[in-house]
Design an enzyme around this catalytic site. Sequence first.
Site, PDB file in Angstrom:
ATOM      1  N   PRO A 116       0.810  -1.221   0.000  1.00 46.54           N
ATOM      2  CG  PRO A 116       0.203  -0.807   2.227  1.00 46.54           C
ATOM      3  CD  PRO A 116       0.994  -1.760   1.358  1.00 46.54           C
ATOM      4  CB  THR A 118      -0.848   3.717   4.311  1.00 44.47           C
ATOM      5  OG1 THR A 118      -1.149   2.335   4.067  1.00 44.47           O
ATOM      6  CG2 THR A 118      -2.017   4.582   3.878  1.00 44.47           C
ATOM      7  CG  ASN A 119       1.657   1.095   6.564  1.00 42.63           C
ATOM      8  OD1 ASN A 119       1.932   1.963   7.371  1.00 42.63           O
ATOM      9  ND2 ASN A 119       0.448   0.570   6.484  1.00 42.63           N
ATOM     10  N   GLY A 199      -6.090  -1.654  -1.044  1.00 38.03           N
ATOM     11  CA  GLY A 199      -7.497  -1.271  -1.061  1.00 38.03           C
ATOM     12  C   GLY A 199      -8.400  -2.449  -1.390  1.00 38.03           C
ATOM     13  N   GLY A 217      -7.249  -6.072   3.654  1.00 37.97           N
ATOM     14  CA  GLY A 217      -7.781  -4.810   3.162  1.00 37.97           C
ATOM     15  C   GLY A 217      -7.815  -3.749   4.248  1.00 37.97           C
ATOM     16  CB  CYS A 250      -6.006   0.264   8.128  1.00 34.78           C
ATOM     17  SG  CYS A 250      -5.282  -1.310   7.672  1.00 34.78           S
TER      18      CYS A 250
END
Length: 291
Positions: A116, A118-119, A199, A217, A250
């Site tokens: 992702p 984000t990371n 996602g 996810g 998340c």
Amino acid sequence: MDFDADLRSIQEARELAVRAKEAQKAFAMADQETVDRICEAMVSAAMANAARLGQLAHEETGFGNPIHKRLKNELAAQGVWDNIKDQKTCGEIRRDEAKRIVEFGAPVGVVLGLSPSTNPTATAIFKTLINVKARNAFILAPHPTAKKCTAEAIRVIAEAGEAAGMPKGLVSCVTEVHPSGTDELFHHYAVNLILATGGPGMVKAAHSAGKPAIGVGPGNVPVYVDSSASPKAAAANIVDSKSFDCSTICATEQAVFAHANIAKELREEMKAKGAHWLSKEEADKLASMMF
């Protein structure tokens, strides 16, 4: 010839998959000492570059806190390795004389990973480690908005692994990032397993590819604070966790449910730690921009 982006991505995907398959064949019978030596070299390289890779991830994606991303990289490297380094993955793993069962470790083959935005660098590090530890080949398909930092993370640890004896091509990263290339890897004969982090659309596609897939996810994590808990300690843990890396993980708390007996005190303690309760006007304004 100047090929279109989708064609370049498909061709790269095919080349990486075939190269990974050949490298994995050469690595499949490696002994435990060799495997662990290679993994340790990759961990050392990841730790040495943890801060730089965290900064690159922040600059490319615009997400998070560079210092926190360094900590995530270190956890994905040394933290993960400390947890798995003593696990046997080669040869005989365990024996049950009473049941007359002997278990041997065997690699899956070529594993495709999705990461992702984000990371990005932390995911690249830990997915590489767990696959090489199991004598698998690993190909990473990065998120389009994090392709440079992800590729750099893979380059750093792959070069370290190869210097320690890992076959060239065992670990690689897609650089011609395009949905067509990822789809090609999903269905390529050389890919045996998919590890999808991303996602909902990408995770669903991974599980629909017709081969084994493990998908993670988006999270929507609630936390319950019971009346037996310390409101002050709970508030500190919740706010620290939620604010870490600007809340890009998340698995952090998305909602708080508190027992009525301590709810008011918990709210005040969270405010004291920096949490903010939106007014209806603020909530409406924020929602109109976000959703």
